[in-house]
Design a protein around this motif. Structure first.
Motif, PDB file in Angstrom:
ATOM      1  N   ILE B 118       0.768  -1.377  -0.074  1.00 43.57           N
ATOM      2  CA  ILE B 118       0.174   0.026  -0.086  1.00 43.57           C
ATOM      3  C   ILE B 118       0.823   1.183   0.016  1.00 43.57           C
ATOM      4  O   ILE B 118       1.922   1.502   0.887  1.00 43.57           O
ATOM      5  CB  ILE B 118      -1.010  -0.070   1.124  1.00 43.57           C
ATOM      6  N   THR B 119       0.703   2.124  -1.080  1.00 46.81           N
ATOM      7  CA  THR B 119       1.629   3.294  -1.159  1.00 46.81           C
ATOM      8  C   THR B 119       1.261   4.346  -0.168  1.00 46.81           C
ATOM      9  O   THR B 119       2.140   4.690   0.416  1.00 46.81           O
ATOM     10  CB  THR B 119       1.298   3.881  -2.530  1.00 46.81           C
ATOM     11  N   ARG B 120      -0.145   4.772   0.150  1.00 52.03           N
ATOM     12  CA  ARG B 120      -0.465   5.673   0.852  1.00 52.03           C
ATOM     13  C   ARG B 120      -1.862   5.693   1.289  1.00 52.03           C
ATOM     14  O   ARG B 120      -2.623   5.030   0.581  1.00 52.03           O
ATOM     15  CB  ARG B 120       0.045   6.939   0.242  1.00 52.03           C
ATOM     16  N   ILE B 121      -2.220   6.320   2.416  1.00 49.67           N
ATOM     17  CA  ILE B 121      -3.459   6.288   2.732  1.00 49.67           C
ATOM     18  C   ILE B 121      -3.828   7.960   3.052  1.00 49.67           C
ATOM     19  O   ILE B 121      -2.721   8.398   3.904  1.00 49.67           O
ATOM     20  CB  ILE B 121      -4.169   5.671   3.899  1.00 49.67           C
ATOM     21  N   HIS B 122      -4.696   8.717   2.462  1.00 49.42           N
ATOM     22  CA  HIS B 122      -4.759   9.938   2.973  1.00 49.42           C
ATOM     23  C   HIS B 122      -6.417  10.324   3.012  1.00 49.42           C
ATOM     24  O   HIS B 122      -7.237   9.631   2.755  1.00 49.42           O
ATOM     25  CB  HIS B 122      -4.423  11.066   1.928  1.00 49.42           C
ATOM     26  N   MET B 123      -6.713  11.326   3.976  1.00 52.17           N
ATOM     27  CA  MET B 123      -7.910  11.948   4.408  1.00 52.17           C
ATOM     28  C   MET B 123      -8.341  12.760   3.326  1.00 52.17           C
ATOM     29  O   MET B 123      -7.660  13.557   2.815  1.00 52.17           O
ATOM     30  CB  MET B 123      -7.965  12.353   5.757  1.00 52.17           C
ATOM     31  N   GLU B 124      -9.736  12.910   2.930  1.00 56.36           N
ATOM     32  CA  GLU B 124     -10.292  13.906   2.134  1.00 56.36           C
ATOM     33  C   GLU B 124     -11.610  13.832   2.298  1.00 56.36           C
ATOM     34  O   GLU B 124     -12.254  13.319   2.878  1.00 56.36           O
ATOM     35  CB  GLU B 124      -9.795  13.732   0.554  1.00 56.36           C
ATOM     36  N   GLU B 125     -12.180  15.039   1.637  1.00 55.53           N
ATOM     37  CA  GLU B 125     -13.685  15.138   1.475  1.00 55.53           C
ATOM     38  C   GLU B 125     -14.294  14.535   0.333  1.00 55.53           C
ATOM     39  O   GLU B 125     -13.882  14.611  -0.628  1.00 55.53           O
ATOM     40  CB  GLU B 125     -14.060  16.712   1.693  1.00 55.53           C
ATOM     41  N   ASP B 126     -15.443  14.063   0.506  1.00 52.47           N
ATOM     42  CA  ASP B 126     -16.197  13.552  -0.626  1.00 52.47           C
ATOM     43  C   ASP B 126     -16.909  14.847  -1.400  1.00 52.47           C
ATOM     44  O   ASP B 126     -16.775  15.835  -0.926  1.00 52.47           O
ATOM     45  CB  ASP B 126     -17.466  12.744  -0.206  1.00 52.47           C
ATOM     46  N   ALA B 127     -17.168  14.617  -2.641  1.00 51.29           N
ATOM     47  CA  ALA B 127     -17.981  15.662  -3.308  1.00 51.29           C
ATOM     48  C   ALA B 127     -19.290  15.397  -3.389  1.00 51.29           C
ATOM     49  O   ALA B 127     -19.993  14.376  -2.783  1.00 51.29           O
ATOM     50  CB  ALA B 127     -17.635  15.476  -5.042  1.00 51.29           C
ATOM     51  N   GLY B 128     -20.179  16.428  -4.023  1.00 51.89           N
ATOM     52  CA  GLY B 128     -21.638  16.289  -4.048  1.00 51.89           C
ATOM     53  C   GLY B 128     -21.965  15.389  -5.228  1.00 51.89           C
ATOM     54  O   GLY B 128     -21.121  14.472  -5.936  1.00 51.89           O
ATOM     55  N   LYS B 129     -23.279  15.548  -5.647  1.00 51.63           N
ATOM     56  CA  LYS B 129     -23.940  14.562  -6.663  1.00 51.63           C
ATOM     57  C   LYS B 129     -24.740  15.402  -7.582  1.00 51.63           C
ATOM     58  O   LYS B 129     -25.279  16.224  -7.394  1.00 51.63           O
ATOM     59  CB  LYS B 129     -24.964  13.575  -5.987  1.00 51.63           C
ATOM     60  N   LEU B 130     -24.438  14.890  -8.898  1.00 46.98           N
ATOM     61  CA  LEU B 130     -24.925  15.547  -9.913  1.00 46.98           C
ATOM     62  C   LEU B 130     -26.234  14.717 -10.476  1.00 46.98           C
ATOM     63  O   LEU B 130     -25.891  13.506 -10.654  1.00 46.98           O
ATOM     64  CB  LEU B 130     -23.971  15.879 -11.037  1.00 46.98           C
ATOM     65  N   VAL B 131     -27.232  15.518 -10.678  1.00 43.66           N
ATOM     66  CA  VAL B 131     -28.347  14.733 -11.284  1.00 43.66           C
ATOM     67  C   VAL B 131     -28.562  15.477 -12.684  1.00 43.66           C
ATOM     68  O   VAL B 131     -28.775  16.866 -12.743  1.00 43.66           O
ATOM     69  CB  VAL B 131     -29.589  15.056 -10.401  1.00 43.66           C
TER      70      VAL B 131
END
Ligand code: ZN
Lengths: 96, 480
Positions: B118-131
């Protein structure tokens, strides 16, 4: 530091800026001047200096995992250029 | 095989915190559109994000479970790109100093263990959803955006290109999912998108060291889609190279209905993310003490459990792998053994009848109406000779349907095993009288005929006769 025509165009694309052809030369000069000015920093010997991650010497600021009320729905959408059935309405985006 | 498939995976998993990563909006799924939003996750000017402590705790846990180095100094960065699912025009993520580096995960495929780095693990935020307003994006003249999912915490877990087949890619995600489930940090439901997986795939001639040109495959929303997607794409590339063509580096999407990958035609310039340090979030320092404290909170993980099931319980490699894939299943076995049952016997019941019932009901062992203590009691009834193994199956089914204790069911349905010599003898005599042909066969040396006769006696007793006694008494009677 001289910046090329192509670089200006790429930066404009990435920043979603439209630079008219007659303004290209002017923009090129302005950006080149800024880069030349900042380039002076390269004279410094930074061998033992760690890259700075933040301008303020502050670490580990957290919040507890607690839910607080979100914005009122109407208020949340009040800045939307266009609204449709509770959604933010945006122009069609196609990646091609 | 002339070509070798090379696969690296990027797995995004939503963390099950109550609130979002940088604000107090709920992470709950399924609210009305744009009702779980605030100035922070809408990216309104003048607001400040603050990291949810639980996200960091979960990230450290996952990193330790995957044998990673936890970085004592890490920070957030902005990943810049324009797409309306990101209200800020950048995603807050981690770039050059992520929370975890250099881990690994062991998978087992075809009886062989393979270590996937496993190269790396990082924290991030999810994006919204497009309809989209039309049926597809290209027939729509506008898009609607729901930002409820924006800011839900994600971990991105990036592997090295260490997998060599669709089967290995699948095994990797299966194992990863199992570990995340054990840690209780994510729901890991691929179909619902709480675990998403992108694959980087290339092919090269067997024996080659150099990696071929890779494509990135998205939209594989189940384990079988992942395996099929990787297999399809590797074959497509191999055929392309065989025909003298060249693989184009691009992003492709898996179409599950068509069973093929399709080009998404993304321009190269779009992938210039211009990362820079996030000025609105301060860096994180993590002490060795903090890491050791986190290590102490780790539960026993699948690999350790599997080893214990083999050593302590004497289970086979295969059985212990099946029984440790889900924490609920492993806990059930442990609880049954703790209630006094023999481990191997309990494992057999779980792998057989109980697994069928659990799968049919589409639940886990945790929610099985037959509790571990009840299974142990039922097994004790067999040991005591109160019921036969065959009747036990019937008792177990009733326990499942009614939730009642086994002794109650045995009592109510009159299933107590017949161990009364006189009663069995009568049945034996009757069966011998009714089956002269089989008796003849047995006497003329066809030993197999005894099996048929035992079966007849058991049938006549409605399964309640003690099979050992039946066997013995038949033999005695026939040799008279
Ligand atoms: Zn929010």
């Amino acid at each position: 530091m001289k910046i090329s025509h192509e670089e200006i165009q790429k930066i404009a694309l990435l920043s979603r800026l439209h630079i008219p052809d007659e303004k290209l030369a002017e923009t090129e000069k302005a950006l080149s001047d800024i880069l030349t000015y900042v380039e002076q920093l390269e004279e410094l010997d930074l061998t033992d200096v760690q890259p700075m991650a933040h301008a303020v010497p502050l670490y580990n600021v957290y919040r507890e995992d607690k839910v607080v009320p979100s914005l009122d729905h109407e208020l949340a959408l009040s800045n939307a250029p266009e609204e449709d059935n509770g959604y933010f309405k945006v122009p069609r985006v196609v990646q091609e | 095989m002339k070509y070798e498939t090379v696969v690296g995976l990027e797995v995004h998993t939503e963390l099950k915190t109550k609130s979002k990563i940088f604000c107090g909006c709920t992470t709950e799924f399924g609210g009305d559109q744009n009702t779980h939003v605030c100035p922070v996750c809408l990216g309104l000017p003048g607001c400040l994000p603050v990291l949810n402590k639980k996200v960091l705790d979960y990230a450290i846990k996952v990193g330790l479970a995957l044998h990673c180095d936890i970085l004592g100094f890490n920070k957030f960065d902005r990943k810049n790109y324009y797409y309306p699912d990101l209200p800020k025009n950048f995603q807050t993520s981690q770039y050059d100093l992520p929370i975890c580096l250099n881990g690994y995960l062991d998978i087992e495929v075809g009886g062989k263990t393979r270590r996937i780095r496993i190269t790396r693990i990082h924290m991030e935020e999810d994006a919204g959803k497009l309809v989209h307003s039309g049926s597809t994006i290209s027939t729509s003249d506008s898009s609607n955006v729901d930002y409820n999912r924006t800011g839900v915490p994600l971990l991105e877990i990036v592997s090295e290109p260490d997998m060599r087949s669709g089967e290995e890619a699948r095994a990797y995600v299966e194992k990863l999912r199992s570990i995340l489930k054990y840690l209780d940090v994510s729901d890991v439901r691929m179909e619902e998108g709480s675990l998403r997986c992108d694959a980087n795939i290339s092919v090269r001639l067997v024996g080659d060291d150099k990696l071929g040109t890779k494509t990135e495959i998205k939209n594989m929303n189940s384990l079988s889609a992942l395996q099929k997607g990787v297999e399809y794409e590797a074959l497509r590339q191999a055929e392309l190279v065989d025909d003298g063509g060249q693989v184009v580096q691009e992003t492709r999407t898996w179409d599950d209905g068509k069973g093929m990958t399709l080009s998404m035609r993304k321009k190269e310039a779009e992938n210039d993310y211009r990362y820079f340090p996030e000025p609105d979030l301060v860096p994180l320092t993590i002490s060795d003490e903090q890491i050791e404290d986190a290590r102490k909170t780790l539960p026993e993980l699948p690999d350790a459990k599997m080893a214990r099931f083999q050593d302590e319980y004497g289970l086979s490699n295969e059985d212990s792998r099946i029984l440790t894939a889900l924490r609920e299943t492993a806990d059930y076995l442990d609880a049954t053994v703790k209630a006094g049952a023999d481990a191997k016997g309990a494992a057999n019941w779980m792998l057989g009848d109980l697994s069928k019932m659990v799968n049919e009901a589409n639940i886990t062992f945790k929610d099985a109406p037959v509790k571990p203590e009840q299974l142990a009691k039922m097994m004790a009834l067999i040991t005591k000779g109160t019921i036969s193994g065959k009747i036990a199956k019937k008792v177990l089914a009733s326990m499942w349907d009614t939730g009642k204790d086994p002794d109650v069911i045995v009592e109510e349905q009159g299933l107590v095993q017949i161990t009364d010599t006189g009663a069995i003898e009568a049945l034996v005599k009757q069966v011998i009288a009714d089956n002269p042909k089989s008796v003849e066969d047995f006497k003329s040396g066809k030993g197999k005929a005894i099996g048929f006769l035992v079966g007849q006696v058991m049938k006549a007793s409605k399964g309640k006769a003690n099979p050992g006694m039946v066997n013995q008494m038949l033999k005695e009677e026939l040799s008279k």
